[in-house]
Structure formats: C-alpha cells, structure tokens
Design a protein around this motif. Structure first.
Motif, PDB file in Angstrom:
ATOM      1  N   ARG A  82       0.870  -1.189   0.000  1.00  0.00           N
ATOM      2  CA  ARG A  82       0.000   0.000   0.000  1.00  0.00           C
ATOM      3  C   ARG A  82       0.900   1.230   0.000  1.00  0.00           C
ATOM      4  O   ARG A  82       1.898   1.265   0.730  1.00  0.00           O
ATOM      5  N   ILE A  94      -4.041  -3.236   9.628  1.00  0.00           N
ATOM      6  CA  ILE A  94      -4.157  -4.147   8.479  1.00  0.00           C
ATOM      7  C   ILE A  94      -4.290  -3.367   7.170  1.00  0.00           C
ATOM      8  O   ILE A  94      -3.593  -3.646   6.196  1.00  0.00           O
ATOM      9  N   LEU A  95      -5.163  -2.378   7.193  1.00  0.00           N
ATOM     10  CA  LEU A  95      -5.573  -1.707   5.950  1.00  0.00           C
ATOM     11  C   LEU A  95      -4.433  -0.990   5.235  1.00  0.00           C
ATOM     12  O   LEU A  95      -4.297  -1.085   4.021  1.00  0.00           O
ATOM     13  N   TRP A 121       2.062  -5.970   7.822  1.00  0.00           N
ATOM     14  CA  TRP A 121       0.817  -6.372   7.168  1.00  0.00           C
ATOM     15  C   TRP A 121       0.605  -7.883   7.261  1.00  0.00           C
ATOM     16  O   TRP A 121      -0.479  -8.341   7.619  1.00  0.00           O
ATOM     17  N   ARG A 174      -2.580  -9.106   9.242  1.00  0.00           N
ATOM     18  CA  ARG A 174      -3.662  -9.669   8.432  1.00  0.00           C
ATOM     19  C   ARG A 174      -3.950 -11.114   8.847  1.00  0.00           C
ATOM     20  O   ARG A 174      -5.092 -11.507   9.025  1.00  0.00           O
ATOM     21  N   ALA A 187     -13.393   0.085   7.614  1.00  0.00           N
ATOM     22  CA  ALA A 187     -13.666  -0.695   6.393  1.00  0.00           C
ATOM     23  C   ALA A 187     -14.967  -1.481   6.490  1.00  0.00           C
ATOM     24  O   ALA A 187     -15.531  -1.850   5.469  1.00  0.00           O
ATOM     25  N   GLY A 188     -15.455  -1.721   7.719  1.00  0.00           N
ATOM     26  CA  GLY A 188     -16.512  -2.716   7.854  1.00  0.00           C
ATOM     27  C   GLY A 188     -17.898  -2.219   8.192  1.00  0.00           C
ATOM     28  O   GLY A 188     -18.816  -3.035   8.268  1.00  0.00           O
ATOM     29  N   THR A 214     -19.455   0.380   4.484  1.00  0.00           N
ATOM     30  CA  THR A 214     -19.522  -0.385   3.238  1.00  0.00           C
ATOM     31  C   THR A 214     -20.811  -1.223   3.172  1.00  0.00           C
ATOM     32  O   THR A 214     -21.556  -1.162   2.197  1.00  0.00           O
ATOM     33  N   ARG A 243      -2.805   0.187  -4.590  1.00  0.00           N
ATOM     34  CA  ARG A 243      -1.733  -0.760  -4.236  1.00  0.00           C
ATOM     35  C   ARG A 243      -0.385  -0.145  -4.602  1.00  0.00           C
ATOM     36  O   ARG A 243      -0.328   0.854  -5.321  1.00  0.00           O
ATOM     37  N   SER A 269     -12.706  -6.873  -4.276  1.00  0.00           N
ATOM     38  CA  SER A 269     -11.379  -7.093  -4.828  1.00  0.00           C
ATOM     39  C   SER A 269     -11.097  -8.599  -4.721  1.00  0.00           C
ATOM     40  O   SER A 269     -12.040  -9.385  -4.539  1.00  0.00           O
ATOM     41  N   ARG A 321      -4.585  -9.793  -0.852  1.00  0.00           N
ATOM     42  CA  ARG A 321      -4.849  -8.531  -0.169  1.00  0.00           C
ATOM     43  C   ARG A 321      -6.283  -8.058  -0.427  1.00  0.00           C
ATOM     44  O   ARG A 321      -6.627  -6.875  -0.262  1.00  0.00           O
ATOM     45  N   CYS A 361     -10.497  -8.019   0.326  1.00  0.00           N
ATOM     46  CA  CYS A 361     -11.194  -7.611   1.559  1.00  0.00           C
ATOM     47  C   CYS A 361     -11.089  -8.667   2.662  1.00  0.00           C
ATOM     48  O   CYS A 361     -11.450  -9.822   2.456  1.00  0.00           O
ATOM     49  N   GLY A 363     -12.871  -8.670   5.322  1.00  0.00           N
ATOM     50  CA  GLY A 363     -14.189  -8.926   5.908  1.00  0.00           C
ATOM     51  C   GLY A 363     -15.200  -9.463   4.919  1.00  0.00           C
ATOM     52  O   GLY A 363     -16.398  -9.449   5.184  1.00  0.00           O
TER      53      GLY A 363
HETATM   54  C1  HEM Z   1     -20.034  -4.566   1.212  1.00  0.00           C
HETATM   55  C2  HEM Z   1     -19.047  -4.638   2.065  1.00  0.00           C
HETATM   56  C3  HEM Z   1     -17.587  -4.510   1.758  1.00  0.00           C
HETATM   57  C4  HEM Z   1     -16.961  -4.220   0.574  1.00  0.00           C
HETATM   58  C5  HEM Z   1     -17.591  -3.945  -0.784  1.00  0.00           C
HETATM   59  C6  HEM Z   1     -15.534  -4.222   0.836  1.00  0.00           C
HETATM   60  C7  HEM Z   1     -14.564  -4.011  -0.117  1.00  0.00           C
HETATM   61  C8  HEM Z   1     -13.213  -3.958   0.154  1.00  0.00           C
HETATM   62  C9  HEM Z   1     -12.202  -3.663  -0.821  1.00  0.00           C
HETATM   63  C10 HEM Z   1     -12.446  -3.390  -2.309  1.00  0.00           C
HETATM   64  C11 HEM Z   1     -11.011  -3.682  -0.192  1.00  0.00           C
HETATM   65  C12 HEM Z   1      -9.633  -3.381  -0.819  1.00  0.00           C
HETATM   66  C13 HEM Z   1      -8.906  -4.636  -1.126  1.00  0.00           C
HETATM   67  C14 HEM Z   1      -7.701  -4.400  -2.020  1.00  0.00           C
HETATM   68  O1  HEM Z   1      -6.772  -3.691  -1.664  1.00  0.00           O
HETATM   69  O2  HEM Z   1      -7.694  -4.941  -3.116  1.00  0.00           O
HETATM   70  C15 HEM Z   1     -11.256  -3.998   1.187  1.00  0.00           C
HETATM   71  C16 HEM Z   1     -10.259  -4.124   2.148  1.00  0.00           C
HETATM   72  C17 HEM Z   1     -10.512  -4.402   3.482  1.00  0.00           C
HETATM   73  N1  HEM Z   1     -11.736  -4.669   4.046  1.00  0.00           N
HETATM   74 FE1  HEM Z   1     -13.520  -4.707   3.095  1.00  0.00          FE
HETATM   75  N2  HEM Z   1     -15.336  -4.512   2.158  1.00  0.00           N
HETATM   76  C18 HEM Z   1     -16.553  -4.701   2.762  1.00  0.00           C
HETATM   77  C19 HEM Z   1     -16.788  -5.054   4.078  1.00  0.00           C
HETATM   78  C20 HEM Z   1     -15.820  -5.237   5.026  1.00  0.00           C
HETATM   79  C21 HEM Z   1     -16.061  -5.673   6.392  1.00  0.00           C
HETATM   80  C22 HEM Z   1     -17.426  -6.034   6.988  1.00  0.00           C
HETATM   81  C23 HEM Z   1     -14.851  -5.671   7.035  1.00  0.00           C
HETATM   82  C24 HEM Z   1     -14.501  -6.037   8.458  1.00  0.00           C
HETATM   83  C25 HEM Z   1     -15.048  -6.863   9.208  1.00  0.00           C
HETATM   84  C26 HEM Z   1     -13.856  -5.272   6.063  1.00  0.00           C
HETATM   85  C27 HEM Z   1     -12.509  -5.164   6.339  1.00  0.00           C
HETATM   86  C28 HEM Z   1     -11.540  -4.880   5.393  1.00  0.00           C
HETATM   87  C29 HEM Z   1     -10.124  -4.746   5.708  1.00  0.00           C
HETATM   88  C30 HEM Z   1      -9.484  -4.869   7.090  1.00  0.00           C
HETATM   89  C31 HEM Z   1      -9.481  -4.467   4.508  1.00  0.00           C
HETATM   90  C32 HEM Z   1      -7.988  -4.273   4.280  1.00  0.00           C
HETATM   91  C33 HEM Z   1      -7.366  -5.589   3.796  1.00  0.00           C
HETATM   92  C34 HEM Z   1      -5.862  -5.513   3.612  1.00  0.00           C
HETATM   93  O3  HEM Z   1      -5.342  -4.442   3.310  1.00  0.00           O
HETATM   94  O4  HEM Z   1      -5.226  -6.566   3.763  1.00  0.00           O
HETATM   95  N3  HEM Z   1     -14.474  -5.035   4.873  1.00  0.00           N
HETATM   96  N4  HEM Z   1     -12.603  -4.174   1.381  1.00  0.00           N
END
Ligand code: HEM
Length: 488
Positions: free
Chosen positions: A95, A110-111, A118, A122, A296-297, A300, A367, A428, A432, A434, A436
């Motif tokens: 990132r 994490i994000l 990471w 993660r 993130a959670g 969305t 990224r 995605s 890496r 999502c 969640g």
């Molecule tokens: C409709 C619901 C959701 C959508 C559309 C969504 C979508 C995404 C996307 C597109 C990414 C970026 C991934 C990448 O870099 O390619 C992401 C990352 C992430 N999401 Fe979600 N997300 C959703 C719900 C959630 C929930 C419920 C959680 C937590 C419980 C969550 C936690 C995370 C975390 C921690 C990351 C960072 C992952 C990393 O960098 O390793 N997300 N999400």
C-alpha cells in the motif's frame, strides 16, 4: 518581442523541459495523458466522478495507462483481465503512503500497513475473526440480533415515509461493535451515536475533494482550517475511546478463559509475542487494527443495503419476486438464514447484482508494486502506485450482458440457478482482497432477506423518481431518500 512574449516563450520552454525530464525519469511507465507541472493529469479527471474518468481514459490510452497525481505517477488498470492479473500477483501486495489515511488511522494495522507488519496483522485478523464466529452460526446470531432491533425501529414508523440511512448504519455498525468490544451498544446511547458520527465523518472526509487536497498538499493543509481538522479531531476521539476499551479489557482479562472479542484476542496475542523482538504486535497496532475494522466494515455494508432498498422501490417486480421466493422457501414464521441462500437463488442474485451495480468502492484501493514487474505486457517499476479499477470490472461490457442496467439475471443461468461470475469483484480479490468479505456477505444476505420478508418497500406517495445518482465519499452513497416500509 516585448517582455510578455519573452515570458511566454520562457514558460513554454520550462514546461517542455519539465515534460522531457519527467519522461526521462520514468521512461518505462505505461503511456497516458500528458501531465502539467504541479497539477499532473488532474485536469483530465472529473473529481466528482473519478472512476468514470478512469474508464473513459481507457478508451484513448488502453487498459493500462499512467496518470500523475501532482508529481507522483499512478498506473491505472482497467477491465477484468488487467485487474485480475494484478490482484492475483504477489508483486502488488503493498500500500502506498496516503497522508490522510496515515493521520486518520495509521499504518500499523491491516488496511494501510506493509511488509511484515501487514503479513502478521492480516493473518492474525483473519484467525481472530474466524475464532469469533466468522462463517459460523455465532456470528450470524450477532447479526440477527441487530436485524431484530432494526425491524422494531422500522415497524415503529408504521409505513410512513422515513430515511432508512441512519437506522441501517447504526444496526450494521453495532455488529462490528459487538465483535470488537464483546457487547452491543444501546442504539439510542449518546456515546454510540457519537462513535457513529465519528466513523461517518472520517469516511466522508477521506473520500472527498478535501481528502485529495490534504494528500496533495499535506504541509500546507496542516496550517489551514477546514473539514480535515474536524475529521482528525473525531478520529482522535474514536481512538481515545478504543484506548479506554483496551484498558478495561486488560483489567478484566482472564488468562484461563477463551477470548470472546477481538480486543481479548489481541491482548492474548500480545502476551504470547511479548518476548519476540521481531513481533509487530503492540498496543498501537491493536488500536489501529480496531480502527481498520470500523473504517472498512461498517459504512460499506450499510451503504450497499441502502442501495438495495432503492433498487427495490424502483424495481417493484424484482422485490415481488424476492418475496415470493422467500415465502415459498422460508415461509413467514422463521427468519431466513445465510445457509438458506442456496435454496434462494433469485434473492442471492439480487444481492450480488446490488453489489455489482452500486459499485460502492468505485476505483478500489490503491496498491504499491513491491518489485519490478509487468501487467498485460506493460512494465511497472518497483515502488509504483497502482490502481486496479474495480468499477471497470463490474461494468466491463465484455463480462456483463447489460452492464449499465440493474439486472439480477447476470447471476442466474437459464434454469434460474445461481450462477457465479468471475468478474464479480466488489471485494477485490487475492491475498490482499477484503478481509471482511465473508462477514459482509453474511450481513448483506441476512439483513436484506429479513427486511424483505417483513416489509414491502415503496416510494412515498407522490414520489415517482428518486434520485439514483451517487454522492462520492470514501464509498459511493445514495443521496438522502425517503421510503415507506409497509409491514407484510
Ligand atoms: C459490502 C461490504 C464490503 C466491501 C464492498 C468491501 C470491499 C473492500 C475492498 C475493495 C477492499 C480493498 C482490497 C484491495 O486492496 O484490493 C477492502 C479491504 C478491506 N476490508 Fe472490506 N469490504 C466490505 C466489508 C468489510 C467488512 C465487513 C470488514 C470487516 C469486518 C472489512 C474489512 C476490510 C479490511 C481490514 C481491509 C484491508 C485488507 C488488507 O489491506 O489486507 N471489509 N474491502
């Protein structure tokens, strides 16, 4: 020639020199629009509809091209094939440093973290969420509890017009609250409402033009007043509150019993790794990982559900079909469960199509290439920012029959069975993708199907065309809208 002509000539010369030097510095980047000094290629983007600009630019420059954010290059990837190639490659797991995200959350969770931090955070995040019930009945019970409260709140409105945004947002956020803190909060409690407001404002600022200005001119923006100051104050308040929760958990921590929430899990991880000098686990990273989950959670999932309701009131035939299927398969006495989804192909298709069509994460997350590599034959140097544009996949005309129309048929085969689609990438994908995803899938299905089992959603009397355009924040959200929820 007068002085003005000389100055004009000098300016043209300096711009050409600047372009020449820039090109020499990065001769191997994919081609793209010509950047201007200071602005880069910002003038080529509609800042209120950025992802649409990305897709339009692909028509001229191909699916892999370079844009310039000021003096920094960003390689934009478009279309299913280019995006999938990048997301499945180990070379794009980094990132980039984004100053607004660094100030709001930090880069130790994490994000936004990189490298060993990471990897460790993660892996731990996934294990902790699984242990807390992700993919099992216990997580669904937490979700169901919030669904039941949401039903109560909506039933109290007695079918009159109301804006469902806040009640949905609160219900979804309370799921994260109980996963992280171990117990839900009272939806009316002032503290809960303040926490929700903080998350919402942080997200809104981060995705806004102010967020982009802060990222581009961080030093200057520090000195100026503006919405960024408020977002940072709210983020600091949220961190303080999480900090007090961590202390309370520490005091009541029992080493004999199994951890019951995310903070407990993290505390026991700290105890296990205390003596390891290589460990990236500490109180800072715990706080930031919790911030990540909130950031993130919550918004969305809530935003996707708001779009789902809008699609139902504008496509009453689809809503009717979902309700018929629910009535036939689940009935009206028991609530629908996530495991019922296989017997509810049309309902599943509607939830998937809602995610595709609402496209809430738009461009996707930035990224960074961690080594020299290539995508679709285009060379990408190490340390380059890369944007795999998820919108361009969810609307890729080669992948979807009617990309620009809400059409649950995208996820159904000829016999009406649910049909998985490779280009369905709202979360995605790859190592890496999502964190969640699984939790979000359960939340979306259970909230959506339960709401439609209990209520029929309609437009308020006199309203024929709600505003279906989006507002650009950290996610694409609907404009505020009113609907009626008529008990069934
Ligand atoms: C409709 C619901 C959701 C959508 C559309 C969504 C979508 C995404 C996307 C597109 C990414 C970026 C991934 C990448 O870099 O390619 C992401 C990352 C992430 N999401 Fe979600 N997300 C959703 C719900 C959630 C929930 C419920 C959680 C937590 C419980 C969550 C936690 C995370 C975390 C921690 C990351 C960072 C992952 C990393 O960098 O390793 N997300 N999400």
């Amino acid at each position: 020639m007068d002085l003005f002509d000389h100055l004009l000539l000098l300016s043209v010369f300096l711009v050409l020199l600047w372009l020449f030097l820039r090109r020499r510095r990065c001769p191997t980047l994919p081609l793209g629009p010509c950047p201007l000094p200071l602005l880069g290629t910002l003038h080529k983007l509609n800042l209120f509809r950025v992802h649409e600009s990305f897709i339009q630019l692909a028509v001229q420059y191909g699916n892999v091209y370079t844009l310039w954010m000021g003096s920094k290059p960003v390689v934009v990837l478009n279309g299913f094939h280019a995006v999938r190639e990048a997301l499945t490659s180990e070379a794009f797991l980094g990132r980039p440093y984004v100053s607004s995200m660094y100030r709001l959350i930090g880069d130790k969770g994490i994000l936004m973290s990189n490298g060993k931090t990471w990897k460790q955070q993660r892996k731990f995040g996934l294990v902790a969420l699984r242990s807390l019930g992700l993919g099992k009945k216990s997580m669904e019970q937490k979700i169901r509890q919030e669904v039941d409260y949401l039903h109560e709140v909506i039933a109290r409105v007695e079918g009159k017009p109301f804006d469902p945004s806040t009640v949905i947002q609160n219900a979804v956020s309370n799921v994260i609250v109980s996963v992280v803190f171990g117990q839900r909060m009272d939806l009316q409690e002032a503290l809960f409402l303040t926490l929700m407001e903080s998350i919402h404002s942080m997200m809104h600022f981060q995705g806004s033009a102010w967020g982009r200005l802060y990222d581009a001119f961080t030093g200057l923006m520090h000195l100026l007043p503006g919405p960024h100051k408020r977002a940072f104050t709210l983020a600091d308040n949220l961190k303080r509150y999480i900090g007090t929760q961590i202390q309370e958990h520490r005091h009541s921590q029992s080493l004999d019993s199994e951890p019951t929430d995310f903070i407990d899990w993290y505390l026991s991880q700290l105890d296990k790794t205390n003596a390891d000098p290589e460990s990236t686990f500490n109180e800072d990273s715990m706080l930031q990982a919790v911030m990540d989950l909130f950031f993130a959670g919550s918004e969305t999932v809530a935003t996707t559900l708001r779009w789902a309701l809008l699609y139902m009131v504008t496509n009453p035939g689809v809503q009717e079909r979902v309700q018929e299927e629910l009535d036939d398969v689940v009935g009206c006495s028991a609530p629908p469960h996530y495991e019922d989804r296989e017997r509810l192909p049309y309902t599943s298709a509607v939830v998937h199509e809602t995610q595709r069509y609402s496209n809430i994460v738009t461009g996707g997350a930035m990224r960074l290439s961690t080594r020299e590599t290539s995508v679709q034959g285009h060379h990408i140097p190490k340390g380059t920012m890369v944007l795999p544009c998820l919108s361009s996949v969810l609307f890729d005309p080669e992948q979807w029959d009617t990309p620009d129309r809400f059409n649950p048929g995208h996820f159904l085969d000829q016999e009406g069975n649910f049909h998985k689609r490779e280009a369905f990438l709202p979360f995605s994908s790859g190592p890496r993708g999502c964190l969640g995803e699984q939790m979000a899938r359960v939340e979306l299905f259970v909230f959506f199907s339960s709401l439609l089992q209990r209520f029929t959603f309609t437009l308020p009397p006199g309203v024929t065309e709600p505003n279906m355009d989006y507002v650009l924040g950290a996610t694409l959200t609907p404009h505020p809208f009113q609907i009626c929820a008529v008990p069934r």
